[in-house]
Design a protein around this motif. Structure first.
Motif, PDB file in Angstrom:
ATOM      1  N   UNK A   1     -85.643   4.771 -54.367  1.00 25.10           N
ATOM      2  CA  UNK A   1     -85.409   6.459 -54.060  1.00 25.10           C
ATOM      3  C   UNK A   1     -86.174   6.881 -53.832  1.00 25.10           C
ATOM      4  N   UNK A   2     -86.709   8.497 -53.371  1.00 24.50           N
ATOM      5  CA  UNK A   2     -87.851   9.292 -53.304  1.00 24.50           C
ATOM      6  C   UNK A   2     -87.173  10.520 -54.450  1.00 24.50           C
ATOM      7  N   UNK A   3     -88.217  10.938 -54.772  1.00 19.00           N
ATOM      8  CA  UNK A   3     -87.998  12.806 -55.846  1.00 19.00           C
ATOM      9  C   UNK A   3     -88.597  13.302 -55.863  1.00 19.00           C
ATOM     10  N   UNK A   4     -88.367  14.461 -55.474  1.00 22.32           N
ATOM     11  CA  UNK A   4     -89.717  15.048 -54.585  1.00 22.32           C
ATOM     12  C   UNK A   4     -89.945  15.999 -56.240  1.00 22.32           C
ATOM     13  N   UNK A   5     -90.821  16.771 -56.149  1.00 26.67           N
ATOM     14  CA  UNK A   5     -91.770  17.410 -57.246  1.00 26.67           C
ATOM     15  C   UNK A   5     -91.868  18.372 -57.279  1.00 26.67           C
TER      16      UNK A   5
ATOM     17  N   UNK B   1     -92.127  11.307 -55.831  1.00 27.09           N
ATOM     18  CA  UNK B   1     -92.268   9.852 -55.822  1.00 27.09           C
ATOM     19  C   UNK B   1     -90.930   9.100 -55.066  1.00 27.09           C
ATOM     20  N   UNK B   2     -91.856   6.971 -54.993  1.00 28.86           N
ATOM     21  CA  UNK B   2     -91.190   6.591 -54.461  1.00 28.86           C
ATOM     22  C   UNK B   2     -90.710   5.869 -55.728  1.00 28.86           C
TER      23      UNK B   2
ATOM     24  N   UNK C   1     -96.359   5.175 -57.296  1.00 32.06           N
ATOM     25  CA  UNK C   1     -96.969   6.016 -56.573  1.00 32.06           C
ATOM     26  C   UNK C   1     -98.457   6.261 -57.684  1.00 32.06           C
ATOM     27  N   UNK C   2     -97.974   5.051 -59.248  1.00 29.37           N
ATOM     28  CA  UNK C   2     -99.292   5.773 -60.514  1.00 29.37           C
ATOM     29  C   UNK C   2    -100.744   5.256 -59.976  1.00 29.37           C
TER      30      UNK C   2
ATOM     31  N   UNK D   1     -94.125  24.315 -65.376  1.00 32.36           N
ATOM     32  CA  UNK D   1     -94.770  22.460 -64.952  1.00 32.36           C
ATOM     33  C   UNK D   1     -94.193  21.835 -64.185  1.00 32.36           C
ATOM     34  N   UNK D   2     -94.490  20.802 -63.612  1.00 36.32           N
ATOM     35  CA  UNK D   2     -94.002  20.462 -63.095  1.00 36.32           C
ATOM     36  C   UNK D   2     -93.252  18.574 -62.949  1.00 36.32           C
ATOM     37  N   UNK D   3     -92.640  19.052 -62.756  1.00 41.41           N
ATOM     38  CA  UNK D   3     -91.661  17.583 -62.726  1.00 41.41           C
ATOM     39  C   UNK D   3     -90.745  16.670 -61.996  1.00 41.41           C
ATOM     40  N   UNK D   4     -90.702  16.033 -61.958  1.00 37.09           N
ATOM     41  CA  UNK D   4     -89.137  14.840 -61.265  1.00 37.09           C
ATOM     42  C   UNK D   4     -88.405  16.000 -60.939  1.00 37.09           C
TER      43      UNK D   4
END
Length: 305
Positions: A166-170, A264-265, A150-151, A240-243
């Motif tokens: 995997x998928x990982x929420x922010x 994010x994927x 997603x970058x 902060x926003x973090x994965x």
């Protein structure tokens, strides 16, 4: 006949930009690199370099050959590895680059399993964030990377093979005294923010999401290390926003999913036609066999205490 070593020097010049940088990378003198590139020009009967002031740059022909050279060298490495590995287990060195939060959650478990199964396979772990790992892969400094697809600043292209993992929420991370429930970022317009270093994936994502919510974040600190960010947030000095993968449960912070969810994927990425194919394949398979990520409900709204 094209000389593989000289082709590698030309490819590194395309990646690193200067003869001096190529010389340092190859442990040679700058004059030796220049001499070898001049020999390559003679071998190809083509002008590959042109001077601009005190520096040189690749001509269109040089640029074409440098970028084709990467595929040529990869193919040669693949053939050599296949010859060595006929009837044998995967052997050799595979350089695995991974961003910070994927090292302990994904890379280390995979490498541990590989060490037991393939004692003659060596996996070198490199900490590389997405803005570093994609150029490193394309330049030949890494063989496999764990990154995010997603970058948008560094898109993945047809020269790369992508294996989704995997998928990982922010999530929004606040001190343990913070509010609960899905977070509307506009409510935090006046808060001090902890950001990653400039041009990194999370720094760019945080700026974009805050701006889409109608404000410019007030930056209280910038850390390239998520543990330092969590310590700063835990002390009540920032948010902060973090994965989600980056949130270490040892810190007394609250994680909240966003009112407009963002994920994010995570993927493993290799160069198409990658060398050491047998060894790379077993590394990819080990990464695919990751246990399921923790459910979002276990981590958000109830904190990570």
């Amino acid at each position: 006949m094209l000389n593989p070593w000289r082709l590698r020097l030309l490819s590194r010049l395309d990646t690193l930009g200067t003869v001096r940088a190529v010389a340092q990378d190859a442990n040679l003198s700058a004059s030796s690199v220049s001499q070898q590139l001049a020999v390559l020009e003679a071998e190809t009967r083509t002008q590959l370099l042109e001077r601009t002031g005190r520096r040189v740059r690749l001509t269109p022909a040089g640029l074409m050959l440098a970028r084709r050279a990467r595929a040529i060298l990869d193919h040669m490495d693949t053939v050599e590895a296949e010859l060595r590995g006929l009837g044998e287990e995967p052997v050799g060195l595979v350089r695995l680059g991974a961003f910070q939060s994927a090292i302990h959650t994904m890379a280390v478990p995979a490498v541990t399993r590989l060490a037991g199964a393939y004692p003659h396979l060596e996996v070198e772990l490199l900490e590389l964030e997405p803005h570093e790992s994609i150029p490193a892969l394309r330049g030949g400094d890494a063989d496999v990377i764990i990154t995010t697809t997603d970058f948008v600043q560094l898109p993945l292209g047809p020269d790369l093979d992508i294996v989704p993992l995997a998928t990982d929420p922010i999530v929004l991370v606040t001190s343990s005294e913070g509010a609960r429930g899905p977070a509307d970022l506009s409510a935090y317009a006046d808060s001090p923010w902890a950001l990653d270093v400039p041009q990194s994936y999370m720094a760019e994502l945080t700026l974009r999401l805050c701006r889409e919510s109608g404000f410019e974040p007030r930056v209280a600190c910038r850390f390239s290390n998520y543990l330092m960010t969590l310590q700063h947030v835990e002390a009540g000095l920032s948010i902060a926003l973090l994965p989600l993968l980056a949130v270490d449960r040892r810190y007394r912070v609250t994680t909240r999913e966003l009112a407009t969810p963002v994920t994010r994927t995570i993927a493993a990425v290799v160069r198409r036609g990658s060398p050491l194919r047998a060894a790379v394949n077993v590394v990819l398979e080990a990464l695919r066999q990751q246990p399921d990520l923790p459910a979002l409900a276990e981590w958000t709204d109830g904190g990570a205490d």
